[in-house]
Design a protein around this motif. Structure first.
Motif, mmCIF file in Angstrom:
data_model
loop_
_atom_site.group_PDB
_atom_site.id
_atom_site.type_symbol
_atom_site.label_atom_id
_atom_site.label_comp_id
_atom_site.label_asym_id
_atom_site.label_seq_id
_atom_site.Cartn_x
_atom_site.Cartn_y
_atom_site.Cartn_z
ATOM 1 N N VAL A 84 -12.574 12.064 -4.645
ATOM 2 C CA VAL A 84 -12.947 10.653 -4.646
ATOM 3 C C VAL A 84 -12.099 9.983 -3.580
ATOM 4 C CG1 VAL A 84 -13.006 8.490 -5.926
ATOM 5 C CG2 VAL A 84 -13.602 10.635 -7.079
ATOM 6 N N ARG A 85 -12.741 9.491 -2.497
ATOM 7 C CA ARG A 85 -12.039 8.820 -1.412
ATOM 8 C C ARG A 85 -12.162 7.313 -1.592
ATOM 9 N NH1 ARG A 85 -12.323 11.260 3.750
ATOM 10 N NH2 ARG A 85 -11.705 9.244 4.604
ATOM 11 N N VAL A 86 -11.018 6.616 -1.532
ATOM 12 C CA VAL A 86 -11.018 5.157 -1.645
ATOM 13 C C VAL A 86 -10.317 4.593 -0.407
ATOM 14 C CG1 VAL A 86 -10.556 3.179 -3.124
ATOM 15 C CG2 VAL A 86 -10.757 5.453 -4.139
ATOM 16 N N THR A 87 -11.021 3.780 0.372
ATOM 17 C CA THR A 87 -10.470 3.221 1.606
ATOM 18 C C THR A 87 -10.230 1.717 1.474
ATOM 19 O OG1 THR A 87 -12.700 2.895 2.495
ATOM 20 C CG2 THR A 87 -11.618 4.971 3.016
ATOM 21 N N ARG A 88 -9.464 1.184 2.436
ATOM 22 C CA ARG A 88 -9.163 -0.261 2.521
ATOM 23 C C ARG A 88 -8.577 -0.784 1.204
ATOM 24 N NH1 ARG A 88 -14.322 -0.245 4.790
ATOM 25 N NH2 ARG A 88 -15.195 -1.636 3.231
ATOM 26 N N VAL A 89 -7.529 -0.108 0.759
ATOM 27 C CA VAL A 89 -6.888 -0.441 -0.519
ATOM 28 C C VAL A 89 -5.661 -1.317 -0.274
ATOM 29 C CG1 VAL A 89 -5.632 0.538 -2.484
ATOM 30 C CG2 VAL A 89 -7.742 1.618 -1.690
ATOM 31 N N THR A 90 -5.419 -2.276 -1.149
ATOM 32 C CA THR A 90 -4.235 -3.147 -1.084
ATOM 33 C C THR A 90 -3.584 -3.224 -2.466
ATOM 34 O OG1 THR A 90 -5.446 -5.167 -1.639
ATOM 35 C CG2 THR A 90 -5.378 -4.538 0.697
ATOM 36 N N ASP A 91 -2.467 -3.942 -2.539
ATOM 37 C CA ASP A 91 -1.779 -4.115 -3.818
ATOM 38 C C ASP A 91 -2.629 -4.852 -4.855
ATOM 39 O OD1 ASP A 91 0.469 -2.757 -3.146
ATOM 40 O OD2 ASP A 91 1.800 -4.484 -3.029
ATOM 41 N N ALA A 92 -3.666 -5.543 -4.404
ATOM 42 C CA ALA A 92 -4.497 -6.323 -5.328
ATOM 43 C C ALA A 92 -5.180 -5.440 -6.373
ATOM 44 C CB ALA A 92 -5.548 -7.117 -4.553
ATOM 45 N N VAL A 93 -5.393 -4.163 -6.044
ATOM 46 C CA VAL A 93 -6.078 -3.264 -6.994
ATOM 47 C C VAL A 93 -5.095 -2.310 -7.671
ATOM 48 C CG1 VAL A 93 -8.330 -3.395 -5.902
ATOM 49 C CG2 VAL A 93 -6.673 -1.717 -5.078
ATOM 50 N N GLU A 94 -3.801 -2.609 -7.580
ATOM 51 C CA GLU A 94 -2.790 -1.745 -8.214
ATOM 52 C C GLU A 94 -3.044 -1.536 -9.701
ATOM 53 O OE1 GLU A 94 0.769 -0.920 -10.548
ATOM 54 O OE2 GLU A 94 -0.218 -2.880 -10.370
ATOM 55 N N PRO A 95 -3.438 -2.556 -10.499
ATOM 56 C CA PRO A 95 -3.698 -2.321 -11.926
ATOM 57 C C PRO A 95 -4.775 -1.267 -12.171
ATOM 58 C CG PRO A 95 -3.487 -4.666 -11.500
ATOM 59 C CD PRO A 95 -3.528 -3.997 -10.168
ATOM 60 N N ALA A 96 -5.799 -1.223 -11.326
ATOM 61 C CA ALA A 96 -6.856 -0.226 -11.495
ATOM 62 C C ALA A 96 -6.314 1.180 -11.260
ATOM 63 C CB ALA A 96 -8.012 -0.516 -10.534
ATOM 64 N N PHE A 97 -5.397 1.326 -10.317
ATOM 65 C CA PHE A 97 -4.821 2.643 -10.056
ATOM 66 C C PHE A 97 -3.777 3.020 -11.108
ATOM 67 C CE2 PHE A 97 -6.705 1.772 -5.917
ATOM 68 C CZ PHE A 97 -7.335 2.988 -5.684
ATOM 69 N N ALA A 98 -3.118 2.035 -11.683
ATOM 70 C CA ALA A 98 -2.208 2.316 -12.803
ATOM 71 C C ALA A 98 -3.007 2.876 -13.977
ATOM 72 C CB ALA A 98 -1.472 1.043 -13.209
ATOM 73 N N ALA A 99 -4.169 2.284 -14.238
ATOM 74 C CA ALA A 99 -5.044 2.789 -15.305
ATOM 75 C C ALA A 99 -5.552 4.184 -14.962
ATOM 76 C CB ALA A 99 -6.211 1.823 -15.519
ATOM 77 N N LEU A 100 -5.856 4.417 -13.695
ATOM 78 C CA LEU A 100 -6.325 5.739 -13.273
ATOM 79 C C LEU A 100 -5.272 6.803 -13.539
ATOM 80 C CD1 LEU A 100 -8.245 7.639 -11.545
ATOM 81 C CD2 LEU A 100 -6.756 7.037 -9.619
ATOM 82 N N LEU A 101 -4.029 6.547 -13.129
ATOM 83 C CA LEU A 101 -2.975 7.547 -13.292
ATOM 84 C C LEU A 101 -2.629 7.781 -14.758
ATOM 85 C CD1 LEU A 101 -0.566 6.735 -10.315
ATOM 86 C CD2 LEU A 101 -2.360 8.458 -10.459
ATOM 87 N N ALA A 102 -2.854 6.782 -15.596
ATOM 88 C CA ALA A 102 -2.636 6.971 -17.041
ATOM 89 C C ALA A 102 -3.712 7.869 -17.639
ATOM 90 C CB ALA A 102 -2.638 5.614 -17.743
#
Length: 341
Positions: A84-102
């Protein structure tokens, strides 16, 4: 975890299942994209299977945060590990990636590859991936002059082309701001060479002596001659084409060359002879201006300018939000240091 040097090289060649997601970030967007492609191909191989690759953007995640986890749970129709490739990422979507890693802790079935820009040292996204044991963070900083010769030689060798030492030194001094641009310039050089199989300095200057390099020469000339009015225009022009750190390093290389020549003339050597020892040699259009600068700057003042450039680069890296202002002010200060002899 942070990945660099040997662990990074191993991961790029063979990303293991112990890493579920990797954040690739930094100011060199070309290198970010290149490493994301290398990692993706290491997982997918040469198989063109749309069911094994999903491409998203940061905006897609903002609009539907749950989609990220849904995609990592999907199973490829014909089997095989997915990306799964995700481009043009910023700190604004950090909560979504925190949920992903959990939720996503095993990368044997799916690896998430995230591309971000220069997120900064205090980035919550960077910190998240550095601290997670099943995630990785890869920083992509612009190629240093010491790294470039190997990169240049390897790419030309792959095309069956050799390069002369002076030409290699010239390319190393005029490339490196962005990995993608560097590779594109080398591809252009390969096309330019045609049936010729050895790059000379004349070839390198003719092909890569583009307007960006000429603009940097003009900037260094304005600083070296104390032309504050012209310098203001040159800073504006160059910052539109490159970043502050790269620009400061260009100026530092220029002053190191001045230091080498002025130091030799101070020991009694003729100016022309001292300049002849520079590698790469001074571009022919800049020779007269370089001579004037050598006569204008004492060795001590050049040393002070180099010290100020080192301090200035550190300030810009610490306070990147003020990088433009710090760079403009600092270069103006350096231009005023020269003392006519």
């Amino acid at each position: 975890m942070k990945l660099d040097k040997q662990p990074l090289e191993r991961f790029l060649k063979e990303p293991g299942g112990n890493i579920a997601a990797v954040l690739i970030f930094g100011p060199d967007e070309g290198m970010v994209h290149e490493r994301a492609m290398i990692v993706s191909r290491a997982v997918l191989g040469d198989v063109d299977d749309p069911f094994r690759l999903t491409e998203l953007t940061g905006d897609d995640i903002k609009a539907d945060p749950a989609r990220l986890i849904d995609e990592t749970r999907a199973i490829a129709m014909m089997g095989g590990r997915r990306v799964v490739r995700v481009t043009r990422v910023t700190d604004a979507v950090e909560p979504a990636f925190a949920a992903l890693l959990a939720d996503h802790k095993d990368g044997t079935q799916c690896l998430v590859v995230i591309e971000a820009g220069d997120v900064g040292g205090k980035s919550s996204l960077k910190r998240l991936f550095e601290n997670a044991p099943h995630a990785a963070a890869i920083a992509c900083y612009r190629d240093e002059v010491g790294v470039l010769p190997g990169l240049i030689t390897a790419q030309l060798k792959a095309a069956g082309i050799e390069i002369e030492r002076d030409a290699l030194a010239y390319l190393a001094a005029n490339l490196g701001g962005d990995r993608g641009i560097t590779r594109a310039e080398l591809d252009k050089l390969v096309l330019y060479m045609g049936a010729e199989k050895k790059v000379s300095l004349v070839d390198a200057v003719a092909c890569v002596g583009d307007q960006a390099a000429i603009g940097q020469d003009d900037l260094c000339q304005a600083i070296g001659m104390g032309d504050l009015k012209g310098l203001d225009r040159q800073i504006e022009r160059n910052l539109a084409e490159t970043n502050e750190i790269s620009l400061l390093r260009v100026v530092a290389r220029h002053f190191m060359r001045l230091h080498q020549v002025v130091g030799r003339t101070a020991r009694g050597e003729q100016l022309e002879s001292a300049m002849a020892g520079l590698r790469p040699p001074v571009f022919w259009k800049a020779v007269d201006g370089f001579k004037l600068q050598c006569r204008r700057w004492p060795v001590e003042s050049i040393g002070n300018a180099l010290l100020r450039l080192t301090e200035l680069e550190a300030e810009v890296m610490r306070q990147h939000q003020f990088a433009d202002t710090l760079t403009r002010r600092g270069l103006m200060e350096i231009a005023a240091m020269g003392v006519k002899r």
